[in-house]
Structures are given as structure tokens and as C-alpha cells.
Motif scaffolding. Sequence first.
Motif, mmCIF file in Angstrom:
data_model
loop_
_atom_site.group_PDB
_atom_site.id
_atom_site.type_symbol
_atom_site.label_atom_id
_atom_site.label_comp_id
_atom_site.label_asym_id
_atom_site.label_seq_id
_atom_site.Cartn_x
_atom_site.Cartn_y
_atom_site.Cartn_z
ATOM 1 N N VAL A 169 9.619 -11.244 13.442
ATOM 2 C CA VAL A 169 9.017 -10.111 12.722
ATOM 3 C C VAL A 169 9.967 -9.729 11.590
ATOM 4 O O VAL A 169 11.092 -9.289 11.847
ATOM 5 C CB VAL A 169 8.794 -8.904 13.661
ATOM 6 N N PRO A 170 9.562 -9.905 10.339
ATOM 7 C CA PRO A 170 10.473 -9.634 9.228
ATOM 8 C C PRO A 170 10.781 -8.142 9.089
ATOM 9 O O PRO A 170 9.867 -7.315 9.150
ATOM 10 C CB PRO A 170 9.705 -10.148 8.000
ATOM 11 N N SER A 171 12.060 -7.823 8.912
ATOM 12 C CA SER A 171 12.446 -6.417 8.674
ATOM 13 C C SER A 171 12.206 -6.089 7.210
ATOM 14 O O SER A 171 12.307 -6.967 6.342
ATOM 15 C CB SER A 171 13.934 -6.210 8.930
ATOM 16 N N LEU A 172 11.976 -4.831 6.917
ATOM 17 C CA LEU A 172 11.810 -4.416 5.525
ATOM 18 C C LEU A 172 13.131 -4.632 4.793
ATOM 19 O O LEU A 172 14.200 -4.424 5.374
ATOM 20 C CB LEU A 172 11.424 -2.930 5.461
ATOM 21 N N PRO A 173 13.074 -5.051 3.522
ATOM 22 C CA PRO A 173 14.320 -5.289 2.784
ATOM 23 C C PRO A 173 15.099 -3.992 2.590
ATOM 24 O O PRO A 173 14.497 -2.930 2.444
ATOM 25 C CB PRO A 173 13.855 -5.835 1.439
ATOM 26 N N THR A 174 16.410 -4.121 2.575
ATOM 27 C CA THR A 174 17.228 -2.935 2.326
ATOM 28 C C THR A 174 17.513 -2.804 0.834
ATOM 29 O O THR A 174 17.807 -1.733 0.331
ATOM 30 C CB THR A 174 18.556 -3.033 3.105
ATOM 31 N N GLU A 175 17.427 -3.933 0.102
ATOM 32 C CA GLU A 175 17.630 -3.873 -1.345
ATOM 33 C C GLU A 175 16.291 -3.716 -2.062
ATOM 34 O O GLU A 175 15.239 -3.870 -1.460
ATOM 35 C CB GLU A 175 18.373 -5.104 -1.869
ATOM 36 N N LYS A 176 16.361 -3.428 -3.367
ATOM 37 C CA LYS A 176 15.130 -3.239 -4.146
ATOM 38 C C LYS A 176 14.389 -4.577 -4.299
ATOM 39 O O LYS A 176 14.996 -5.596 -4.626
ATOM 40 C CB LYS A 176 15.486 -2.691 -5.530
ATOM 41 N N VAL A 177 13.093 -4.525 -4.053
ATOM 42 C CA VAL A 177 12.247 -5.715 -4.168
ATOM 43 C C VAL A 177 10.978 -5.307 -4.903
ATOM 44 O O VAL A 177 10.505 -4.176 -4.759
ATOM 45 C CB VAL A 177 11.921 -6.220 -2.734
ATOM 46 N N ASP A 178 10.428 -6.202 -5.735
ATOM 47 C CA ASP A 178 9.188 -5.892 -6.444
ATOM 48 C C ASP A 178 7.985 -6.661 -5.901
ATOM 49 O O ASP A 178 6.852 -6.202 -5.988
ATOM 50 C CB ASP A 178 9.348 -6.235 -7.935
ATOM 51 N N LEU A 198 1.890 -5.458 10.424
ATOM 52 C CA LEU A 198 1.540 -5.678 9.013
ATOM 53 C C LEU A 198 1.399 -4.342 8.282
ATOM 54 O O LEU A 198 1.731 -4.237 7.093
ATOM 55 C CB LEU A 198 0.246 -6.500 8.926
ATOM 56 N N LYS A 199 0.976 -3.318 9.020
ATOM 57 C CA LYS A 199 0.830 -1.981 8.417
ATOM 58 C C LYS A 199 2.171 -1.463 7.896
ATOM 59 O O LYS A 199 2.240 -0.810 6.858
ATOM 60 C CB LYS A 199 0.249 -1.012 9.460
ATOM 61 N N VAL A 200 3.239 -1.801 8.613
ATOM 62 C CA VAL A 200 4.586 -1.390 8.174
ATOM 63 C C VAL A 200 4.827 -1.904 6.751
ATOM 64 O O VAL A 200 5.355 -1.203 5.881
ATOM 65 C CB VAL A 200 5.655 -1.946 9.152
ATOM 66 N N TRP A 201 4.400 -3.152 6.497
ATOM 67 C CA TRP A 201 4.604 -3.754 5.172
ATOM 68 C C TRP A 201 3.685 -3.141 4.118
ATOM 69 O O TRP A 201 4.101 -2.930 2.976
ATOM 70 C CB TRP A 201 4.397 -5.277 5.259
ATOM 71 N N VAL A 202 2.453 -2.861 4.495
ATOM 72 C CA VAL A 202 1.527 -2.264 3.523
ATOM 73 C C VAL A 202 2.018 -0.857 3.150
ATOM 74 O O VAL A 202 2.050 -0.481 1.968
ATOM 75 C CB VAL A 202 0.080 -2.245 4.083
ATOM 76 N N ASN A 208 6.731 1.954 -2.309
ATOM 77 C CA ASN A 208 7.728 1.406 -3.240
ATOM 78 C C ASN A 208 7.135 0.618 -4.403
ATOM 79 O O ASN A 208 7.857 -0.056 -5.128
ATOM 80 C CB ASN A 208 8.718 0.514 -2.474
ATOM 81 N N LYS A 209 5.800 0.713 -4.556
ATOM 82 C CA LYS A 209 5.098 -0.024 -5.640
ATOM 83 C C LYS A 209 5.431 -1.511 -5.613
ATOM 84 O O LYS A 209 5.717 -2.136 -6.635
ATOM 85 C CB LYS A 209 5.456 0.566 -7.008
ATOM 86 N N VAL A 210 5.425 -2.075 -4.400
ATOM 87 C CA VAL A 210 5.710 -3.500 -4.229
ATOM 88 C C VAL A 210 4.388 -4.257 -4.169
ATOM 89 O O VAL A 210 3.406 -3.769 -3.598
ATOM 90 C CB VAL A 210 6.521 -3.723 -2.923
ATOM 91 N N LEU A 211 4.347 -5.430 -4.773
ATOM 92 C CA LEU A 211 3.156 -6.274 -4.709
ATOM 93 C C LEU A 211 3.310 -7.253 -3.544
ATOM 94 O O LEU A 211 4.324 -7.956 -3.441
ATOM 95 C CB LEU A 211 3.003 -7.062 -6.023
ATOM 96 N N ILE A 212 2.302 -7.295 -2.648
ATOM 97 C CA ILE A 212 2.314 -8.259 -1.542
ATOM 98 C C ILE A 212 1.418 -9.435 -1.907
ATOM 99 O O ILE A 212 0.252 -9.248 -2.271
ATOM 100 C CB ILE A 212 1.807 -7.620 -0.228
ATOM 101 N N GLY A 236 -5.094 0.819 2.840
ATOM 102 C CA GLY A 236 -4.212 0.890 1.676
ATOM 103 C C GLY A 236 -3.912 -0.468 1.059
ATOM 104 O O GLY A 236 -3.395 -0.550 -0.063
ATOM 105 N N ALA A 237 -4.238 -1.566 1.759
ATOM 106 C CA ALA A 237 -3.882 -2.895 1.247
ATOM 107 C C ALA A 237 -4.614 -3.223 -0.064
ATOM 108 O O ALA A 237 -4.108 -3.990 -0.881
ATOM 109 C CB ALA A 237 -4.171 -3.971 2.298
ATOM 110 N N ARG A 238 -5.764 -2.608 -0.271
ATOM 111 C CA ARG A 238 -6.492 -2.850 -1.519
ATOM 112 C C ARG A 238 -5.707 -2.387 -2.743
ATOM 113 O O ARG A 238 -6.015 -2.747 -3.872
ATOM 114 C CB ARG A 238 -7.846 -2.105 -1.496
ATOM 115 N N GLU A 239 -4.692 -1.547 -2.512
ATOM 116 C CA GLU A 239 -3.885 -1.046 -3.637
ATOM 117 C C GLU A 239 -2.686 -1.943 -3.926
ATOM 118 O O GLU A 239 -2.076 -1.843 -4.985
ATOM 119 C CB GLU A 239 -3.328 0.368 -3.340
ATOM 120 N N VAL A 240 -2.309 -2.787 -2.945
ATOM 121 C CA VAL A 240 -1.008 -3.466 -3.082
ATOM 122 C C VAL A 240 -1.034 -4.980 -2.847
ATOM 123 O O VAL A 240 -0.017 -5.639 -3.066
ATOM 124 C CB VAL A 240 0.035 -2.868 -2.104
#
Length: 410
Positions: A169-178, A198-202, A208-212, A236-240
Motif C-alpha cells: 500500500v503506497p504511503s502518501l509522499p512527504t515531498e511536493k508532488v504534482d 484509494l480514497k486516501v489518494w483521491v 494538494n492539486k495533484v493529478l492522478i 471527488g476523483a472526477r476533479e483529479v
Amino acid sequence: MAFINENYTKLPGSYLFSDIAKKVNEFKAAHPEANVIRLGIGDVTKPLPSAIINAMHAAVDEMADASTFRGYGPEQGYDFLVNTIVENDYKARGLDISADEIFVSDGSKSDTGNIGDILGLDNIVAVTDPVYPVYVDTNVMSGRAGELQANGKWNKLVYIPCTSENDFVPSLPTEKVDIVYLCYPNNPTGTTLTKDQLKVWVDYALQNKVLILFDGAYKEFITESDVPHSIYEIEGAREVAIEFRSFSKTAGFTGTRCAYTVVPKTVMGYTKTGEKVSYNKLWNRRHTTKFNGVPYIIQRAAEACFSAEGKKQIKDIIDYYMNNAKIIREGLTSEGLQVYGGVNSPYIWVKTPKGMTSWGFFDYLLNDLHVVGTPGVGFGPSGEGYLRLTAFGTLENTKEAVSRLKKISI
Ligand code: PLP
């Protein structure tokens, strides 16, 4: 004088699968009598089912008649296919995706690679590690990856390890990501994320205005109910999120070529001055400029995947592969090996025994058991110590390979 794109010169010369082919060919030349079983391939082996073949034949006949002949079609795909996709893959699941958000293409490899055309070069890109190599290599080509370091990582990419230590299960990045690439069910680990995971990522992407970039090439192999088939099942996934889907593994189209990408009109990128721009508009411009559509015959074949007969025949093939996956998973587990994936995916990710390296285990399997896998380290530094097996072989070969693997002394 014309100059080259020097980023291409940074890509390592030899490719994982050519290294494997070389080793296998050398072994076969030295041991022509050996019955080598390949459980490393990521390609399907079953032929196209009759519902699809019949649709293709009918479309071929249409091409022979002036009144039904088709030339260039809409670059985004014919309405008959786009509407069928919307109805079956989205509306039927209660998901709000419209026809002008679907772009039919010749493959998810092309789309996940080409999507970079509409993304700024200064974006910081994150990948899960191990990873489908196309995401990394296409970012190397465009210059977003930077330089390759001795540890096997590109210095400008953010690597998110997915190993048995974090249950993949990937952890959220600690550094800035786009931008982040997510592929679930995952190639190569065969693992999945639940809706909650997956909701954690969305949520993170929204905040953070990240594109998935969500690759769902293996969604048809999902068997468990808490595993999302589409990222748009998450609020919310429709936004990102942009979602990639392929008929390759789903319906045996690896040689037939058809896929589609979903770019909701609500996913926005930004100009340097902060102005919002819809990715849908940009991708439409890119697609219509650089691509002239999937052949009519192939789009009719893809449409047939959604007929009642087509669905049933495809399901039978997937069940066949997933039975292979079960045989591999259970056979290796009973020998005390640590095995992941293979429940919602045709990939089985095996932890190498006795602390062997990925290539060490690969060599052992080839030389002693005449079975070919794919060394996990070929998919990224966190793949070291693992090997990928696939369920795409025949039942007979799968059973024979597993009986040989039971001879592993661990
Ligand atoms: N995405 C993933 C994760 C894959 O594993 C593959 C094929 O192996 C693809 C995309 C390529 O799909 P296509 O055949 O549609 O190009």
C-alpha cells in the motif's frame, strides 16, 4: 545540423525483456532437450472469442461494399463504441462519465506514454516502486526524470516503495508532488487497493492539486468486492484523475490494439500564471492532431466485448487465467514461499527464498527447473528480492511449472 533529444541517450541500453530472452535463448542453445516453460510473459495466449471474431468478419465485409465502406472516422472513436463504453463501463456502475470524456486509442501503452505531451516539464512526478516501466521511461524521454543514479532511481522522480513491509500500500509522499501514476490492480505486484485506500489518494490529490494518472488495464481480473474497478467510484476523483483502460488483457486484444482514456472535463491543470485549463480540451487537441483513430474493424470488435455473448466469452477466458493464478498462488504458498497478488490480477509476485536476488532466483529457476519468471528488480529498485510470474500460460504448462517449483529447496 539537426540535434537529437538527448534525454533518449540517458535511457539504459538494454531492456528487461530482451535481457531475459537472451538468457533463455542461451540456455536453450546449451540444453536443446529441456522443456522450458515461460511464466514470465505479460501477453495473453488464448485466441479471441467468437463473438469478437464474428463482429470483425462482419466489419470486414462492410469495408468491401461502397455503401458501407468507412474511411477516416472520428479520432476520438465512433459513437457506437464510445456510447457502449459509457453505458457498460460507467453508467451501469452509477458513474458519471459522458461520451465527450472518452478517447478511444490503439493502446494504454501509447496513452500512458503520450499523456506527458499535455503536462508541463517542471511537474514533479511520483511513481509507485516497482512500476510498469513505461511511466518512468516516457518521463525520461521528456526530461522530467532527470539523471539515473547508482541506486537505480532517477533523481527527479519520487519513488513510493510498495513491498511486503507496507503490504504493497503506497504511503502518501512527504515531498511536493504534482503528478502521480497509480496502477490498480498492479503490474507487476498483482496487488490492489481497496476503495478506502484509494480514497486516501483521491483526498490527497484534491487537497494538494495533484493529478492522478490511474491505469486500470487489469480491472477485469478483480474478484473482490471492496476493490474499485474505476477510480471514479471514489468521490471527488472526477476533479483529479485521468483513467486509462485497455481491451488488451481484458479481451485478448494485445495484438488487435484498442484502448480508451477517460479525461473528465472537470480535471483542471494550471498555467504558470495560475489560470485553470481543462485537460480534456488539451487531450482532445493532442489526440485529434497526432492520431487518426482506431480502425473501424477493430472498434466493432471492441464493441462486441460488451454484447451478452461477448461478456460471457471474455469472462470464461478470464476465469481460465485466474484459475492458473490460483494454482500458482496455492502451489507456491503450500511450499512455504511468500506469494502476493494473483487474487484480483493475473500477476503473482513471489518473494525470493533464502535472500536470493531477483536475478539469482531467475537463474536458479531457469537452470534447475527450466521455468522462466521476470526478475522483480527489472520493475524498479523496490522489486529487488521478488520475481513475477504470470497466469497467462496454458493450464497444462502452469500445472507443470508449479510441480517443478515445488522442488525448490527452501
Ligand atoms: N498498462 C499496464 C499496467 C500494462 O501492464 C500494460 C501491458 O502490459 C499496458 C498498460 C499496455 O496496454 P496496451 O496493450 O493497451 O498498450
